[in-house]
Design a protein around this motif. Structure first.
Motif, mmCIF file in Angstrom:
data_model
loop_
_atom_site.group_PDB
_atom_site.id
_atom_site.type_symbol
_atom_site.label_atom_id
_atom_site.label_comp_id
_atom_site.label_asym_id
_atom_site.label_seq_id
_atom_site.Cartn_x
_atom_site.Cartn_y
_atom_site.Cartn_z
ATOM 1 N N ASN A 174 46.258 13.631 12.352
ATOM 2 C CA ASN A 174 45.810 14.468 13.569
ATOM 3 C C ASN A 174 45.856 13.676 14.907
ATOM 4 O OD1 ASN A 174 44.987 16.372 11.713
ATOM 5 N ND2 ASN A 174 42.875 15.593 11.515
ATOM 6 N N VAL A 175 45.604 12.341 14.800
ATOM 7 C CA VAL A 175 45.949 11.639 16.156
ATOM 8 C C VAL A 175 47.101 11.761 16.783
ATOM 9 C CG1 VAL A 175 45.929 9.467 17.178
ATOM 10 C CG2 VAL A 175 43.851 9.892 15.633
ATOM 11 N N ALA A 176 48.248 11.806 15.845
ATOM 12 C CA ALA A 176 49.567 11.624 16.324
ATOM 13 C C ALA A 176 49.862 13.240 16.792
ATOM 14 C CB ALA A 176 50.561 11.619 15.162
ATOM 15 N N PHE A 177 49.615 14.257 16.285
ATOM 16 C CA PHE A 177 49.522 15.747 16.450
ATOM 17 C C PHE A 177 49.028 15.892 17.743
ATOM 18 C CE2 PHE A 177 48.168 20.029 16.485
ATOM 19 C CZ PHE A 177 49.475 20.621 16.469
ATOM 20 N N ASN A 178 47.719 15.765 18.010
ATOM 21 C CA ASN A 178 46.943 15.844 19.419
ATOM 22 C C ASN A 178 47.654 15.026 20.219
ATOM 23 O OD1 ASN A 178 45.236 17.435 17.945
ATOM 24 N ND2 ASN A 178 43.714 15.754 17.460
ATOM 25 N N PHE A 179 48.129 13.762 20.146
ATOM 26 C CA PHE A 179 48.759 13.206 21.112
ATOM 27 C C PHE A 179 50.064 13.784 21.757
ATOM 28 C CE2 PHE A 179 51.893 9.541 22.279
ATOM 29 C CZ PHE A 179 51.338 9.271 23.417
ATOM 30 N N ILE A 180 50.783 14.369 20.857
ATOM 31 C CA ILE A 180 51.973 15.255 21.359
ATOM 32 C C ILE A 180 51.463 16.346 21.934
ATOM 33 C CG2 ILE A 180 54.105 16.313 20.376
ATOM 34 C CD1 ILE A 180 54.167 14.417 18.120
ATOM 35 N N ALA B 282 52.335 1.805 11.148
ATOM 36 C CA ALA B 282 51.940 3.101 10.265
ATOM 37 C C ALA B 282 51.743 4.278 11.521
ATOM 38 C CB ALA B 282 50.489 2.910 9.582
ATOM 39 N N PHE B 283 51.237 4.234 12.518
ATOM 40 C CA PHE B 283 51.031 5.130 13.395
ATOM 41 C C PHE B 283 52.282 5.532 14.092
ATOM 42 C CE2 PHE B 283 50.444 6.347 18.018
ATOM 43 C CZ PHE B 283 49.984 7.689 17.827
ATOM 44 N N PHE C 236 29.028 6.746 4.897
ATOM 45 C CA PHE C 236 28.820 7.586 6.195
ATOM 46 C C PHE C 236 29.940 6.947 7.336
ATOM 47 C CE2 PHE C 236 24.498 7.969 4.899
ATOM 48 C CZ PHE C 236 24.657 9.276 4.727
ATOM 49 N N SER C 237 30.307 5.562 7.039
ATOM 50 C CA SER C 237 31.437 4.860 7.713
ATOM 51 C C SER C 237 32.868 5.858 7.248
ATOM 52 C CB SER C 237 31.795 3.645 7.514
ATOM 53 O OG SER C 237 30.486 2.805 7.859
ATOM 54 N N TYR C 238 32.912 5.978 6.086
ATOM 55 C CA TYR C 238 34.008 6.600 5.764
ATOM 56 C C TYR C 238 34.298 8.124 6.057
ATOM 57 C CZ TYR C 238 37.542 8.856 2.594
ATOM 58 O OH TYR C 238 38.454 9.971 2.289
ATOM 59 N N GLU C 239 33.354 8.557 6.085
ATOM 60 C CA GLU C 239 33.341 10.038 6.445
ATOM 61 C C GLU C 239 33.623 10.316 7.874
ATOM 62 O OE1 GLU C 239 29.630 11.555 4.999
ATOM 63 O OE2 GLU C 239 29.985 11.853 3.041
ATOM 64 N N ASN C 240 33.098 9.432 8.726
ATOM 65 C CA ASN C 240 33.416 9.434 10.059
ATOM 66 C C ASN C 240 34.680 9.015 10.629
ATOM 67 O OD1 ASN C 240 32.361 9.128 12.836
ATOM 68 N ND2 ASN C 240 32.854 7.063 12.869
ATOM 69 N N VAL C 241 35.218 8.138 10.048
ATOM 70 C CA VAL C 241 36.514 7.887 10.479
ATOM 71 C C VAL C 241 37.514 8.691 9.785
ATOM 72 C CG1 VAL C 241 36.154 5.698 11.014
ATOM 73 C CG2 VAL C 241 36.882 6.257 8.831
ATOM 74 N N LYS C 242 37.432 9.386 8.695
ATOM 75 C CA LYS C 242 38.155 10.530 8.129
ATOM 76 C C LYS C 242 38.154 11.430 8.950
ATOM 77 C CE LYS C 242 40.704 12.106 4.777
ATOM 78 N NZ LYS C 242 42.176 11.607 4.610
ATOM 79 N N THR C 243 37.076 11.972 9.545
ATOM 80 C CA THR C 243 36.886 13.140 10.531
ATOM 81 C C THR C 243 37.655 12.784 11.679
ATOM 82 O OG1 THR C 243 35.206 13.939 9.242
ATOM 83 C CG2 THR C 243 35.596 14.806 11.685
ATOM 84 N N ASN C 244 37.438 11.833 12.412
ATOM 85 C CA ASN C 244 37.805 11.289 13.686
ATOM 86 C C ASN C 244 38.837 10.671 13.994
ATOM 87 O OD1 ASN C 244 35.519 12.998 14.972
ATOM 88 N ND2 ASN C 244 34.217 11.364 14.089
ATOM 89 N N PHE C 245 39.415 9.731 13.145
ATOM 90 C CA PHE C 245 40.524 8.991 13.129
ATOM 91 C C PHE C 245 41.501 9.211 12.003
ATOM 92 C CE2 PHE C 245 36.815 6.986 14.866
ATOM 93 C CZ PHE C 245 37.153 6.233 16.028
ATOM 94 N N ASP C 246 41.667 10.462 11.691
ATOM 95 C CA ASP C 246 42.899 10.653 10.836
ATOM 96 C C ASP C 246 44.206 10.497 11.483
ATOM 97 O OD1 ASP C 246 43.980 12.239 8.273
ATOM 98 O OD2 ASP C 246 45.007 13.157 9.667
ATOM 99 N N PRO D 266 43.286 7.860 20.215
ATOM 100 C CA PRO D 266 42.330 6.816 19.444
ATOM 101 C C PRO D 266 43.336 5.835 18.805
ATOM 102 C CG PRO D 266 41.716 9.135 19.094
ATOM 103 C CD PRO D 266 43.080 9.119 19.813
ATOM 104 N N ASN D 267 42.773 4.734 18.600
ATOM 105 C CA ASN D 267 43.417 3.569 17.760
ATOM 106 C C ASN D 267 43.120 4.277 16.249
ATOM 107 O OD1 ASN D 267 44.571 1.822 19.428
ATOM 108 N ND2 ASN D 267 42.783 0.341 19.629
#
Length: 378
Positions: free
Chosen positions: A366-372, A16-17, A353-363, A175-176
Motif C-alpha cells: 500500500n505504501v508503494a502504491f500510494n506513493f506512485i 524490500a521497499f 495491537f502493535s501488529y494490527e496497527n502496522v499491518k493497517t498503516n505500514f503495509d 511512510p517508512n
C-alpha cells in the motif's frame, strides 16, 4: 513513469521497499533505478546481499570523506547516469548536505528542469541538531531548490512547513516501512522456539527479554539504558538484550560484566534479528535523536509492546496507547515508571495491537502504491 533514487549506500531495510516499488511501477509500464554513492560506510555493519535487489542499480565511483561522523560522498558521474536514465522523478535520499545530492540538484535545476526533483525528508522537530544559525539557513536555501518533498508523516511535514517555511512545495507522504511478512511473528512460534534462541546466547529459559536493536552509540541512549538498568529494583526475571555494534560496546561490556542480566550480542544477521524479536517480550528504543526508526516497525510486526522516547520521529504512529509507552524525558524516574507499565502490557499480551496497527498503516504494498499515486499528481 521512471523514478531515479539517489542515496548514500545499500541498506537492508530499503531493499524490500525498492523491490515492491519496482513491481508496482512495472504494472503501469514504469521503471525504477537506484544510484548508490558508496558500497558502505565505516559505521555500518550490515551484511548486504545485493542479489536480493530486483531493480536496476549502480554503485557509483567517487570520493568519500568522514568528518566527525558525517559521511560525505561526491560522485561526479551522477550527472551522466541520470541523463542516461532520463527519469521523470529524482528522489534524493540520505542527507540534504551530501555533496552528490547538492551537485546533482543544482546541476539539474539549471540544465534539466524537466526532471522533478524531490527530497526524501525524514527530519522533524526532535531530530534536528541545529535549529538556529547558519546551518538552517543553508538547509533552507538548498531545500528550496527541490520541486517537492517526500515525508514519512505529519511530524516531518510540520518541520518543513513551520521551521523551514517550505509550505509552498508539494508534499507526498511516504511512510517508512519494512517487509512486514518477513518480520511477522507466526502463530506457530512457541516457547520451545524461544528457548532455542535463548540457548544460543546463554539467556535463561525462564527469563523475559527486553531488547534494543540499534548502534551502541550515545545517541541511542545506550549509556542511560545501562545506568538505569543497574538501578532498577524489581526487574523480576527480565533480561536486557542489546543487539548492534558501536564505539561504546567494549567499554560497556567491561562495566557490566558482573551483571548476568545484560547481554551484548553484537551485530546479527537480519534472520537472527527476526528470531530474537520473536523470542523477546518488549522492544526498547531509548533514542535521543532518531528521524523515523524502522526498528519500531519491525518490532511491531513481531507483535511486541514498545517502549521508546518522544525523540523517535514515528513514536506517535507506532505507540497508539494500548501497546506501549512513550517517554517524554530520558531520566531514571521516567524509565522506571515506563518499565513497570510495559510489564503490564506484556502480561496482557498487548503486543498484538502493535501488529494490527502496522499491518493497517505500514503495509509495504500500500505504501508503494500510494506513493506512485501521489507522484502522478505533482
Amino acid at each position: 513513469m521512471k523514478i531515479l533514487i539517489v542515496t548514500n549506500i545499500p541498506t537492508p531495510y530499503r531493499i524490500a521497499f525498492f523491490n515492491v516499488l519496482q513491481a508496482q511501477l512495472r504494472k503501469i509500464g514504469g521503471n525504477l533505478k537506484v544510484l548508490y554513492c558508496a558500497k558502505s560506510e565505516p559505521d555500518r555493519h550490515w551484511k548486504i546481499n545485493l542479489q536480493e535487489q530486483q531493480f536496476d542499480y549502480e554503485i557509483l565511483n567517487g570520493f568519500h570523506k568522514n568528518i566527525k561522523g558525517l559521511h560525505l560522498h561526491f560522485n561526479p558521474s551522477v550527472i551522466k547516469k541520470t541523463a542516461a536514465f532520463q527519469p521523470d522523478y529524482i528522489l534524493y535520499a540520505g542527507s540534504w548536505n551530501m555533496p552528490t545530492v547538492v551537485f546533482s540538484l543544482l546541476f539539474n535545476s539549471f540544465f534539466n528542469k524537466k526532471y522533478k526533483k524531490l527530497f526524501w525528508s525524514e527530519g522533524h522537530d526532535g531530530s534536528m541538531l541545529h535549529k538556529s544559525g547558519i546551518i538552517p539557513m543553508i538547509r533552507k536555501f538548498i531545500q528550496n531548490k527541490f520541486d517537492g518533498f517526500a515525508v514519512p508523516n505529519e511530524r516531518s511535514k510540520s518541520y518543513l512547513f513551520e521551521l523551514l517555511g517550505l509550505n509552498k512545495k508539494p508534499i507526498v507522504i511516504l511512510p517508512n516501512t519494512v517487509d512486514g511478512d518477513f518480520f511477522t511473528k507466526p502463530d506457530t512460534w512457541n516457547e520451545v522456539h524461544s528457548n532455542t534462541i535463548k540457548s544460543k546466547f546463554n539467556i535463561p529459559f525462564d527469563s523475559k527479554i527486553i531488547i534494543q536493536v540499534a548502534q551502541i552509540e550515545d545517541r541511542k541512549g545506550i549509556n542511560e539504558i545501562v545506568e538505569f538498568w543497574k538501578k532498577l529494583s524489581n526487574k523480576e526475571n527480565y533480561h536486557l538484550v542489546l543487539v548492534g555494534e558501536g564505539a561504546l560496546k567494549n567499554e560497556l561490556i567491561q562495566k557490566t560484566q558482573s551483571d548476568s542480566t545484560i547481554h551484548f550480542l553484537g551485530n546479527q544477521s537480519k534472520e537472527m534479528v527476526r528470531e530474537l524479536l520473536f523470542a523477546s517480550d518488549v522492544f526498547l528504543l531509548l533514542t535521543k535523536n532518531d528521524p523515523n526508526p524502522l526498528t519500531l516497525i519491525e518490532a511491531s510486526f513481531a507483535k511486541l509492546p514498545i517502549l521508546t522516547t518522544k525523540f523517535a520521529g514515528n513514536c506517535n504512529e507506532i505507540v497508539i496507547g494500548n501497546n506501549g509507552v512513550i517517554m517524554n524525558g530520558i531520566n531514571f524516574d521516567t524509565f522506571e515508571k515506563a518499565f513497570h507499565s510495559i510489564k503490564n502490557f506484556v502480561e496482557q499480551k498487548n503486543g498484538i495491537f502493535s501488529y494490527e496497527n502496522v499491518k493497517t498503516n505500514f503495509d509495504i504494498e500500500n505504501v508503494a502504491f500510494n506513493f506512485i499515486q501521489q507522484l502522478q499528481k505533482i
